[in-house]
Scaffold this motif. Structure first.
Motif, mmCIF file in Angstrom:
data_model
loop_
_atom_site.group_PDB
_atom_site.id
_atom_site.type_symbol
_atom_site.label_atom_id
_atom_site.label_comp_id
_atom_site.label_asym_id
_atom_site.label_seq_id
_atom_site.Cartn_x
_atom_site.Cartn_y
_atom_site.Cartn_z
ATOM 1 N N TYR A 23 0.818 -1.211 0.000
ATOM 2 C CA TYR A 23 0.000 0.000 0.000
ATOM 3 C C TYR A 23 0.850 1.259 0.000
ATOM 4 C CZ TYR A 23 -3.624 -3.272 1.425
ATOM 5 O OH TYR A 23 -4.487 -4.321 1.490
ATOM 6 N N SER A 157 -5.495 -8.008 8.778
ATOM 7 C CA SER A 157 -6.089 -6.666 8.926
ATOM 8 C C SER A 157 -5.221 -5.825 9.858
ATOM 9 C CB SER A 157 -7.477 -6.738 9.554
ATOM 10 O OG SER A 157 -8.184 -7.810 9.072
ATOM 11 N N LYS B 270 -11.086 -7.251 -2.090
ATOM 12 C CA LYS B 270 -11.069 -5.792 -2.164
ATOM 13 C C LYS B 270 -11.827 -5.301 -3.374
ATOM 14 C CE LYS B 270 -6.768 -5.340 0.144
ATOM 15 N NZ LYS B 270 -5.722 -6.203 -0.341
ATOM 16 N N ASN B 497 -7.343 1.203 3.674
ATOM 17 C CA ASN B 497 -7.434 -0.227 3.982
ATOM 18 C C ASN B 497 -7.353 -0.556 5.466
ATOM 19 O OD1 ASN B 497 -7.639 -1.846 1.410
ATOM 20 N ND2 ASN B 497 -6.056 -0.368 0.892
#
Lengths: 161, 520
Positions: A23, A157, B270, B497
């Protein structure tokens, strides 16, 4: 040494780092330690009558610190492991209280998500206190400083602290 | 005797029932998988399920009727609807998200309760949600009655009673049928059907250029941004209200937040959310465009709320049109069903258990919830038969009440350090009450101010004046307020996220680490 039930970490440190960096490539992430977080697990068999029968198994976890409930998806596997000296959060909710919270949570969720005429009968089939592993990570960005995160070592997560 | 279309509807419902039964039996027999656990379904099924949830009587009947009545002016509402998520995410999202994380709040209402340190906020929020839920359910009922009337050929009144009875039975006695696969089948039919009608009708009228020149020939004011016959000329208050209503109303929607925990590793889906978001943007505009097209193709239609249905019967063979209408009817059923369930739960837990019988057993609570659903159904039938408002009017009223109650508290929670619980309560009650009064007394006609804008003004005044009274926000909240003002630390993608459901764990681990550090 005392023994506890725990879930095995599915994601190793390297996988977590790779996952987080997808990310944000410019960030520097470092994992500092593993933390074990306590939950109660409750599994019930369920019977309710309506025009059609609603039978099956339903399970939830209760956060042993905040008392928050969460629905479990599949049967978990817990393995005994020795209790750690540090990095293990203390339980704040007693088992009886957790059981009451779990029943409330399950009934509440059932009344919202399923359709039945009679009150569903729940029978406790299994319960245990277990620990879930979380990685504690340091996330650094040049010119921004650093921030701590927790990463669930089972699902991947994450959430900042 | 049932018409052919009626038989198609019955077969359709039985097929859905069969699919639901098959999957729920399979999941209840599984020794490893738990009921309601929601193990991954794959991105296509998840996206289609999300899409079906978004489709309701309003989309199929309310939106095209407004466009039929006012022309291009109706698109203001669509713009607000499409921009809603953008406003939510871009303007308020960042600070609210940050503050939610710091407060450990899992739902918007819980956020307000924790930020304003008052349980009353939750109760008032719950009561306002009830107004919204019942108004919106009523819109679904009217839509169900109309769809059933077309399918069965019975009168509207009889169709309404049959339609609502089916919904009530479906809601309280249907077993666990709300499986994602049923929604998936419905979603496929509706998406293909609506897209098909849109596609055929669009080319039938010669694209946007053809549509506009035909509209201009009929009445040039159809093309005006002020509505047909320039009904809202210069009334910026009305236009602003139209744009804001859907974009803001969403923030106050009563959210059903159930936390899930994956017990084994899963690959997160996702793609689903992205696919669904793109589809939503696309589908928001189609019903309005179809309303405009029906001005040309169906100028003599008696009930503009049936425009999409009539277009389906005009452009498709009867069988497909009946199939589409059956899918619409069952979408209406599942929307009404989940709204009723939510209303029942809110009334039984937040009102009955909190104020009337604090020691209520689970059995009593469930009974109260089911009785509320039944009561709601009966009130719905009476309103829909004797005083049927337009579906569009009901949707605007429902969203308006929500938006007027929640917008100001949300904005104030992150932009005003002084905003306290008295201000929040005044803003919520004042905003909702003004919208209800403005709508029921039709003050828009006298003042040229949209009920939403009027409610917003009163809500703002309520917050400013109310916050002068009562206790100041605690030091902890003031500190959290300052922290949430800090610039976003993470990159955009990383931030998006973050698993919000881990907020309570993060808060507890944070406290634990601070304590450990102190002891060293």
């Amino acid at each position: 040494m005392t023994s506890i039930l725990a879930q095995k970490p599915v994601l190793a440190q390297e996988e977590v780092l790779r996952g987080l960096q997808q990310y944000d490539r410019r960030a520097k992430v470092q994992i500092s330690q593993m933390i074990l977080y306590p939950y109660y697990f409750f599994e019930y068999t369920l019977r309710a009558k309506s025009l059609l029968k609603l039978n099956g198994k339903v399970a939830c976890t209760i956060d042993a610190l905040s008392g928050q409930g969460a629905l479990a998806d599949v049967q978990p596997e817990f393995s005994p492991s020795p209790a750690k000296e540090g990095g293990m959060l203390p339980v704040a909710v007693a088992k009886d209280e957790a059981k009451r919270l779990a029943e409330n949570f399950i009934i509440h969720t059932l009344s919202q998500k399923t359709k039945f005429l009679t009150v569903p009968r729940l029978h406790l089939a299994d319960s245990s206190l277990f620990y879930r592993p979380f990685w504690l990570a340091q996330y650094r960005r040049a010119a921004h400083g650093q921030q701590q995160l927790i990463v669930d070592a089972v699902s991947g997560s994450y959430h900042p602290l | 005797m049932l018409s052919m279309d009626g038989i198609i509807f019955v077969v359709y419902i039985l097929t859905l029932l069969g699919i639901g039964l098959w999957f729920s039996r399979r999941s209840s027999q599984s020794s490893e998988q738990y009921l309601l656990g929601g193990r991954s379904l794959g991105p296509a099924v998840t996206a289609m399920t999300m899409q079906t949830t978004a489709m309701s009587g309003y989309m199929f009947m309310g939106a095209p009727a407004l466009a039929f009545q006012y022309g291009w002016y109706a698109v203001w509402y669509a713009i607000g609807d499409a921009g809603g998520s953008i406003i939510n995410l871009a303007v308020l999202g960042k600070r609210i998200r940050r503050m939610s994380e710091l407060l450990g709040a899992l739902s918007p209402i819980e956020f307000l309760e924790k930020r304003f340190e008052s349980a009353s906020v939750r109760v008032i929020g719950a009561l306002i949600s009830i107004v919204f839920l019942f108004a919106y359910v009523c819109a679904q009922f009217i839509a169900a009655g109309k769809a059933m009337a077309t399918l069965t050929g019975f009168t509207y009144e009889w169709s309404l009673i049959i339609g609502i009875s089916v919904i009530i039975i479906y809601t309280v006695a249907g077993g666990y049928l709300a499986v994602a696969y049923t929604s998936f089948v419905q979603g496929v039919i509706m998406v293909l059907g609506v897209a098909g009608i849109g596609f055929l009708a669009y080319f039938h009228v010669g694209g946007l250029t053809g549509l506009n020149s035909a509209l201009e020939k009929m009445d040039p004011t159809y093309l005006s941004i002020w509505g047909k016959d320039l009904a809202f000329y210069g009334q910026w208050g009305v236009v602003l209200g139209a744009i804001l209503i859907f974009s803001i109303g969403y923030m106050g929607l009563p959210h059903v937040v159930v936390r899930h925990m994956s017990m084994k590793s899963t690959k997160t889906v996702k793609g689903a959310i992205l696919i669904s978001a793109i589809w939503n943007q696309f589908f928001i505009f189609i019903p309005y465009i179809l309303g405009l097209i029906s001005i040309i193709l169906l100028p003599d239609i008696k009930d503009p709320e049936m425009a999409i249905t009539q277009l389906a019967y005009t452009l498709f063979p009867g069988l497909f049109a009946a199939l589409l209408l059956s899918a619409v009817m069952s979408a209406v059923m599942s929307t009404a069903d989940s709204l009723l369930m939510q209303a029942g739960t809110i009334l039984s837990r937040d009102v009955y258990q909190r104020f009337i019988n604090q020691n209520a057993t689970q059995q009593t609570t469930i009974l109260v919830s089911r009785l509320c659903i039944l009561g709601g159904g009966i009130v719905g039938i009476i309103v829909a038969i004797y005083e049927p408002p337009s579906i569009f009017g009901l949707a605007v009223f429902a969203f308006g009440t929500l938006g007027n109650s929640f917008l100001v508290p949300y904005v104030a929670s992150v932009y005003s350090k002084k905003a306290n619980y008295i201000g929040c309560l005044c803003a919520m009650i004042g905003g909702a009450a003004t919208n209800i009064a403005w709508t029921s007394l039709n003050l828009e006609a006298a003042t040229a101010i949209h009920p939403f804008l009027a409610g917003l003004t009163v809500s703002l005044l309520g917050m400013v004046i109310g916050s002068q009274f009562g206790n100041k926000p605690s030091q902890r909240i003031q500190d959290i307020f300052e922290q949430s003002k800090n610039k976003r630390f993470f990159s955009k993608e990383f931030d998006q996220n973050i698993a919000r459901h881990l907020a309570p764990e993060a808060k507890n681990i944070s406290k634990f680490l601070a304590k450990e550090a102190e002891s060293y």
